[in-house]
Scaffold this motif. Sequence first.
Motif, PDB file in Angstrom:
ATOM      1  N   GLU A 204       0.833  -1.200   0.000  1.00 63.22           N
ATOM      2  CA  GLU A 204       0.000   0.000   0.000  1.00 63.22           C
ATOM      3  C   GLU A 204       0.872   1.256   0.000  1.00 63.22           C
ATOM      4  O   GLU A 204       1.777   1.398   0.827  1.00 63.22           O
ATOM      5  N   GLY A 205       0.609   2.166  -0.936  1.00 64.85           N
ATOM      6  CA  GLY A 205       1.313   3.440  -1.001  1.00 64.85           C
ATOM      7  C   GLY A 205       0.718   4.441  -0.023  1.00 64.85           C
ATOM      8  O   GLY A 205       0.007   4.079   0.915  1.00 64.85           O
ATOM      9  N   ASP A 206       1.014   5.728  -0.232  1.00 63.38           N
ATOM     10  CA  ASP A 206       0.605   6.757   0.706  1.00 63.38           C
ATOM     11  C   ASP A 206       0.370   8.054  -0.081  1.00 63.38           C
ATOM     12  O   ASP A 206       1.259   8.486  -0.828  1.00 63.38           O
ATOM     13  N   ASP A 207      -0.802   8.658   0.106  1.00 60.97           N
ATOM     14  CA  ASP A 207      -1.098   9.918  -0.587  1.00 60.97           C
ATOM     15  C   ASP A 207      -0.055  10.993  -0.305  1.00 60.97           C
ATOM     16  O   ASP A 207       0.242  11.831  -1.148  1.00 60.97           O
ATOM     17  N   GLN A 208       0.517  10.964   0.908  1.00 59.19           N
ATOM     18  CA  GLN A 208       1.541  11.951   1.285  1.00 59.19           C
ATOM     19  C   GLN A 208       2.804  11.838   0.427  1.00 59.19           C
ATOM     20  O   GLN A 208       3.615  12.750   0.390  1.00 59.19           O
ATOM     21  N   LEU A 209       2.956  10.691  -0.229  1.00 62.76           N
ATOM     22  CA  LEU A 209       4.162  10.446  -1.036  1.00 62.76           C
ATOM     23  C   LEU A 209       4.067  11.044  -2.435  1.00 62.76           C
ATOM     24  O   LEU A 209       4.903  10.757  -3.281  1.00 62.76           O
TER      25      LEU A 209
END
Length: 223
Positions: A195-200
């Motif tokens: 799972e990625g991260d919107d903050q990235l």
Amino acid sequence: MIVAAGKGERASQDIPKQYVPVAGKPMLRHSAQSLADHPMIDRIWIVIGDGQAETAKKAMSGIENYRLVTGGDTRQQSVSNGLAAITAGGGTDHILVHDAARPFLAASVIDRLLDALDAKPAAIPVLPTVDTTIRIENGLAAETLDRSGLWRVQTPQAFHFDKLVEVHQQTEKSADASDDAQLIRACGYDVAIVEGDDQLRKFTTRQDFADAALTTMIEIRTG
Ligand code: CTP
Ligand code: MG
């Protein structure tokens, strides 16, 4: 490895975007600090543009255990230069390759990636595609794509070091791949997804910097 040797042309700033202040610090500094603070990261290699050593050192002041390497004309070439320097320095088991243009790197993403390397030679953070996505043909909307099969790819991307070196050696120097996972896959290795991260999100355009400045201002005002 943080790749920070791009020119940041689309960002239209006075200096390369990786050195532009975001939330009060040079953009590069944010992800470098996250990596420096993570207990599983032994050393940071920063791939920089020709003649940028002083600027990079200033951005990194107070962070220890990092090395600078000069990059190349493309991202792929910059990663290759980094890999050569790490190999010359004795190599390593696992590596994360990260864009300096993605400043907000949470430790939880690093944890997920490193965990995935127990089972696979590579792992990448992904997020679902949120907008309806189409293919355009002759300037007109031609086809709506099935969004459930389309994912956005972020960095850091994690690899068994020897595999990443191998695929870079096997890839045409002029290929200019936009990330490393596609080289791994092209050579027949599995790439795990986490799972990625919107903050990235990546800072690419002038607007991305304006949005971040607005967010910082709102955060300061609301305490
Ligand atoms: N990068 C690099 N060496 C290059 C090109 C890119 O190390 N020759 C790095 C950038 O510094 C960035 C990351 O790769 O951290 C992702 O690239 P991108 O967002 O395209 O940055 P730039 O190439 O700098 O921007 P632009 O394409 O707008 O010029
Ligand atoms: Mg670029």
